[in-house]
Design a protein around this motif. Structure first.
Motif, PDB file in Angstrom:
ATOM      1  N   CYS A   7      -6.636 -44.614   6.443  1.00 58.35           N
ATOM      2  CA  CYS A   7      -6.239 -43.350   5.824  1.00 58.35           C
ATOM      3  C   CYS A   7      -7.117 -42.212   6.324  1.00 58.35           C
ATOM      4  N   ALA A  69      -0.299 -49.099  -0.955  1.00 57.66           N
ATOM      5  CA  ALA A  69      -0.890 -47.887  -0.379  1.00 57.66           C
ATOM      6  C   ALA A  69      -0.352 -46.644  -1.079  1.00 57.66           C
ATOM      7  N   ASP A  70       0.941 -46.616  -1.335  1.00 59.97           N
ATOM      8  CA  ASP A  70       1.564 -45.467  -1.993  1.00 59.97           C
ATOM      9  C   ASP A  70       1.115 -45.307  -3.435  1.00 59.97           C
ATOM     10  N   ASP A  72      -1.883 -45.746  -4.598  1.00 60.32           N
ATOM     11  CA  ASP A  72      -3.266 -45.288  -4.708  1.00 60.32           C
ATOM     12  C   ASP A  72      -3.297 -43.849  -5.224  1.00 60.32           C
ATOM     13  N   TYR A  74      -5.327 -41.538  -4.644  1.00 58.86           N
ATOM     14  CA  TYR A  74      -5.590 -40.599  -3.543  1.00 58.86           C
ATOM     15  C   TYR A  74      -4.290 -40.215  -2.850  1.00 58.86           C
ATOM     16  N   ALA A  75      -3.441 -41.197  -2.572  1.00 57.29           N
ATOM     17  CA  ALA A  75      -2.159 -40.916  -1.918  1.00 57.29           C
ATOM     18  C   ALA A  75      -1.292 -40.044  -2.819  1.00 57.29           C
ATOM     19  N   LYS A  76      -1.244 -40.370  -4.095  1.00 60.23           N
ATOM     20  CA  LYS A  76      -0.429 -39.597  -5.040  1.00 60.23           C
ATOM     21  C   LYS A  76      -0.921 -38.160  -5.178  1.00 60.23           C
ATOM     22  N   PHE A  80      -4.286 -37.585   1.647  1.00 56.13           N
ATOM     23  CA  PHE A  80      -4.224 -38.115   3.002  1.00 56.13           C
ATOM     24  C   PHE A  80      -3.295 -37.328   3.928  1.00 56.13           C
ATOM     25  N   VAL A  83      -1.494 -42.198   6.676  1.00 54.89           N
ATOM     26  CA  VAL A  83      -1.848 -43.545   6.224  1.00 54.89           C
ATOM     27  C   VAL A  83      -1.130 -44.524   7.136  1.00 54.89           C
TER      28      VAL A  83
END
Length: 97
Positions: A7, A69-70, A72, A74-76, A80, A83
């Motif tokens: 990421c 991963a989605d 996380d 942080y992603a939400k 990033f 990724v």
């Protein structure tokens, strides 16, 4: 099967990382308790500040890994810039080998 999340943070988003960190750590602690999380930690810039993440998880397939991963925080939160989700083979120093 193991998958690595590589990421890269968006430039100028350190504040997003720091504000979202408690939820991110809680998320990783949950994955760790489930036995899904294998390795996690930030990449650092030349000044030692976080600018990305490496997360390695155990998932059934790449779609399940992408879902993790989605999910996380942080992603939400939009931290990033990118990724990458890639299959990973832990060869050296794997405690489960």
């Amino acid at each position: 099967m193991l998958f690595a999340f590589i990421c890269k943070d968006k430039p100028g988003h350190l504040n997003v990382r720091m504000e979202t960190r408690p939820a991110h750590v809680e998320h990783l602690n949950k994955l760790n308790a489930e036995g899904t999380l294998k390795i996690a930690g930030p990449f650092l810039d030349a000044e030692g500040k976080p600018n990305g993440s490496l997360v390695i998880v155990d998932a059934d397939d790449i779609d399940a890994a992408r879902s993790l991963a989605d999910a996380d925080p942080y992603a939400k939160a939009g931290l990033f810039e990118s990724v990458e989700v890639k299959p990973y083979n832990w060869v050296f120093n794997n405690p489960e080998a």
